[in-house]
Enzyme design. Structure first.
Site, PDB file in Angstrom:
ATOM      1  N   HIS A  40      38.712  59.415  85.368  1.00 17.74           N
ATOM      2  CA  HIS A  40      37.400  59.143  84.783  1.00 17.74           C
ATOM      3  C   HIS A  40      36.659  58.131  85.651  1.00 17.74           C
ATOM      4  O   HIS A  40      37.225  57.564  86.585  1.00 17.74           O
ATOM      5  CB  HIS A  40      37.543  58.591  83.351  1.00 17.74           C
ATOM      6  CG  HIS A  40      38.371  57.350  83.278  1.00 17.74           C
ATOM      7  ND1 HIS A  40      39.658  57.342  82.789  1.00 17.74           N
ATOM      8  CD2 HIS A  40      38.117  56.087  83.671  1.00 17.74           C
ATOM      9  CE1 HIS A  40      40.141  56.118  82.864  1.00 17.74           C
ATOM     10  NE2 HIS A  40      39.226  55.341  83.401  1.00 17.74           N
TER      11      HIS A  40
HETATM   12  C1  T46 Z   1      40.290  52.233  83.740  1.00 14.81           C
HETATM   13  C2  T46 Z   1      41.698  52.439  84.178  1.00 14.81           C
HETATM   14  C3  T46 Z   1      42.037  51.648  85.402  1.00 14.81           C
HETATM   15  C4  T46 Z   1      41.495  50.751  74.129  1.00 14.81           C
HETATM   16  O1  T46 Z   1      41.550  50.952  72.912  1.00 14.81           O
HETATM   17  N1  T46 Z   1      41.029  49.577  74.620  1.00 14.81           N
HETATM   18  C5  T46 Z   1      40.930  49.326  75.957  1.00 14.81           C
HETATM   19  O2  T46 Z   1      40.481  48.241  76.349  1.00 14.81           O
HETATM   20  C6  T46 Z   1      41.338  50.352  76.865  1.00 14.81           C
HETATM   21  C7  T46 Z   1      41.250  50.127  78.347  1.00 14.81           C
HETATM   22  C8  T46 Z   1      41.843  51.532  76.358  1.00 14.81           C
HETATM   23  N2  T46 Z   1      41.912  51.709  75.025  1.00 14.81           N
HETATM   24  C9  T46 Z   1      42.497  52.945  74.493  1.00 14.81           C
HETATM   25  C10 T46 Z   1      41.731  54.216  74.813  1.00 14.81           C
HETATM   26  C11 T46 Z   1      42.816  55.264  74.851  1.00 14.81           C
HETATM   27  O3  T46 Z   1      43.068  55.710  73.540  1.00 14.81           O
HETATM   28  O4  T46 Z   1      43.761  53.127  75.147  1.00 14.81           O
HETATM   29  C12 T46 Z   1      44.038  54.501  75.346  1.00 14.81           C
HETATM   30  C13 T46 Z   1      44.367  54.786  76.802  1.00 14.81           C
HETATM   31  O5  T46 Z   1      43.205  54.630  77.583  1.00 14.81           O
HETATM   32  P1  T46 Z   1      42.889  55.562  78.851  1.00 14.81           P
HETATM   33  O6  T46 Z   1      43.401  56.914  78.617  1.00 14.81           O
HETATM   34  O7  T46 Z   1      41.450  55.416  79.177  1.00 14.81           O
HETATM   35  O8  T46 Z   1      43.808  54.869  79.981  1.00 14.81           O
HETATM   36  P2  T46 Z   1      43.764  55.067  81.526  1.00 14.81           P
HETATM   37  O9  T46 Z   1      44.983  54.471  82.074  1.00 14.81           O
HETATM   38  O10 T46 Z   1      43.475  56.480  81.908  1.00 14.81           O
HETATM   39  O11 T46 Z   1      42.468  54.207  82.027  1.00 14.81           O
HETATM   40  C14 T46 Z   1      42.457  52.811  81.886  1.00 14.81           C
HETATM   41  C15 T46 Z   1      41.097  52.318  81.351  1.00 14.81           C
HETATM   42  O12 T46 Z   1      40.797  53.000  80.134  1.00 14.81           O
HETATM   43  C16 T46 Z   1      39.959  52.548  82.330  1.00 14.81           C
HETATM   44  O13 T46 Z   1      38.835  51.806  81.917  1.00 14.81           O
HETATM   45  O14 T46 Z   1      39.423  51.979  84.546  1.00 14.81           O
HETATM   46  O15 T46 Z   1      42.671  52.189  83.162  1.00 14.81           O
END
Ligand code: T46
Length: 314
Positions: free
Chosen positions: A228
């Protein structure tokens, strides 16, 4: 991932790439008639070959992934030739770079060689891109004639070189940017025997105030996350423990950088597509962000991202 001596049990994995055209079409030899017995013979002989070192690249579970070799060690004096091959199922997962960088470290730190050469078939665009991406270019200086002569029946191979003393692991870091994102040194206070402490302060060492910190842990090796971009969020990413590859894309540039040094961070302040690949299990990715969590700030669809960066005001 790790390097270890080749074992006869690796013959099956070795035969898998020997009979895989995706792999062999990029290599300089003829492999189409090779059998599993040839793989076994190679493994047996590799332990006794003078002036050669062959290591298996394996997963954390000790499964064979590929082979990395040094040949013609000390011919000429203080040089060697490197070769690497990885099964196609493991392409793009960080094993090739792990094999190359580990073998170069061995060549320079243990064998005390001065330079290591390797060649890639002209039409193996994938391998050429791979080495260029890691900061290697075709050498300015001529490759010793004794080295090129060994391969004179090959059609114009592309040569690469690593020299002892080159910071080859940090070639990209010394570039200062990756896909338009800034690579920064995080201030770090070392001690003699009690480790080091790193720190940065919002608005002083990074361009924004920090509203949120999160970290990602307990990820198995080989897993990818991310996929993303953010519309407005600014972040600094760093890896205080382990090894994580970041794949970043900003406008037309897609580049990778390996985070493994706790005193190095990547600042992402523009809409940038990101993927994170865990090169080592239990590596930790830490992020300091300029804003609170807001799902509406994410662009999770790649084609939408491409449209968004071509016109963010649409
Ligand atoms: C990024 C990369 C480097 C929350 O509830 N609060 C938060 O502050 C974050 C970051 C995530 N979440 C929830 C949203 C999803 O349900 O945690 C779950 C996993 O998030 P996501 O699938 O977006 O994780 P990554 O590892 O793909 O991405 C993350 C960050 O979301 C993103 O901003 O830049 O790490």
């Amino acid at each position: 991932m790790q390097l270890r001596n080749l074992d006869i049990a690796d013959a099956e994995g070795m035969y898998a790439w020997l009979s895989d055209n995706k792999v062999t079409s990029g290599l300089n030899g003829e492999y189409k008639d090779c059998s599993i017995q040839d793989a076994k013979n190679f493994i047996f002989e590799s332990g006794h070959a003078p002036n050669e070192v062959h290591k298996a690249i394996v997963t954390d579970e000790n499964d064979y992934v590929g082979t990395v070799s040094l040949r013609f060690i000390n011919d000429p004096e203080e040089t060697a030739e490197l070769a690497i091959v990885v099964q196609s199922d493991f392409f793009g997962k960080g094993y090739a770079w792990f094999g190359v960088s580990s073998m170069l470290k061995y060549a320079f730190n243990s064998l005390k060689l001065h330079s290591v050469y390797w060649r890639v078939k002209t039409d193996n665009r994938r391998a050429i891109r791979f080495f260029q991406k890691h900061g290697f270019n075709s050498p300015d200086m001529d490759i010793p004639e004794i080295v090129t002569k060994r391969h004179q029946c090959e059609k114009n191979p592309v040569w690469f070189v690593a020299i002892n003393g080159d910071d080859f692991e940090n070639k990209l870091l010394s570039k200062g940017t990756v896909a338009g994102c800034q690579i920064i040194r995080i201030k770090t206070i070392p001690t003699v025997e009690a480790g080091e402490l790193s720190f940065f302060e919002g608005k002083k060492d990074i361009p924004f105030d920090i509203k949120r910190i999160y970290y990602i842990s307990k990820v198995p090796e080989g897993i990818r996350r991310g996929f993303h971009a953010h519309r407005n969020l600014q972040q600094i990413l760093f890896c205080p423990y382990g090894k994580i590859q970041l794949i970043l894309e900003n406008r037309d540039i897609r580049e990778e950088v390996e985070l493994s040094d706790p005193s190095v961070g990547v600042l992402i302040t523009e809409p940038t597509w990101r993927e994170m690949l865990w090169l080592q299990k239990d590596s930790v990715l830490c992020v300091a962000a300029s804003d609170y969590y807001d799902p509406a700030d994410y662009v999770r669809d790649y084609s939408e991202f491409k449209k968004y960066i071509s016109n963010p005001f649409d």
